[in-house]
Design a protein around this motif. Structure first.
Motif, mmCIF file in Angstrom:
data_model
loop_
_atom_site.group_PDB
_atom_site.id
_atom_site.type_symbol
_atom_site.label_atom_id
_atom_site.label_comp_id
_atom_site.label_asym_id
_atom_site.label_seq_id
_atom_site.Cartn_x
_atom_site.Cartn_y
_atom_site.Cartn_z
ATOM 1 N N TYR A 59 4.706 -3.611 0.305
ATOM 2 C CA TYR A 59 5.661 -4.052 -0.693
ATOM 3 C C TYR A 59 6.445 -2.864 -1.001
ATOM 4 N N THR A 68 4.262 -11.280 -4.865
ATOM 5 C CA THR A 68 3.147 -11.332 -3.921
ATOM 6 C C THR A 68 3.607 -12.092 -2.798
ATOM 7 N N SER A 70 2.445 -14.028 0.703
ATOM 8 C CA SER A 70 1.192 -14.693 1.399
ATOM 9 C C SER A 70 1.722 -15.601 2.554
#
Length: 121
Positions: A59, A68, A70
């Motif tokens: 990040y 986040t 994914s």
């Protein structure tokens, strides 16, 4: 032909949340790293987050703890959950994927068309 199609952008108030999604389609043999980049108004495109095929994430310091990333390898998709959004997160967000195609026989980077995220009261 490979396409990356993003969705989920929009207008949100500071402190709010958005979830971006990106789906890859076409003659795909395999996908390596996937990621999200953004380009704020008048600025250069910058990395937001990346994720390897095995799920290792990286990040930008500015989004750590708030965003986040994914992916779902079975669906060739990558997502970005964005929480605690700030006005400085306003940008066009681009999906990126390193894709090995059946036709080419080698991997290369592909980009989505971009989706606008605006954080404003």
């Amino acid at each position: 032909q490979v396409q990356l199609v993003e969705s989920g952008g929009g207008l949100v108030q500071p402190g709010g949340s958005l979830r971006l999604s990106c789906a890859a389609s076409g003659s795909i043999f395999g996908i390596g790293a996937m990621g999200w980049y953004r380009q704020p108004p008048g600025k250069q495109r910058e990395l937001v987050a990346t994720i390897t095929h095995g799920g290792v994430t990286n990040y930008a310091d500015s989004v750590k703890g708030r965003f986040t990333i994914s992916r779902d390898n079975s669906k060739n998709t990558v997502h970005l959950q964005m929480n605690s959004l700030k006005p400085e997160d306003t940008a066009v967000y681009y999906c990126n994927a390193n894709i090995l195609t059946v036709v080419a026989g080698y991997s290369q980077d592909y980009w989505g068309q971009g989706t606008q995220v605006t954080v404003s009261s």
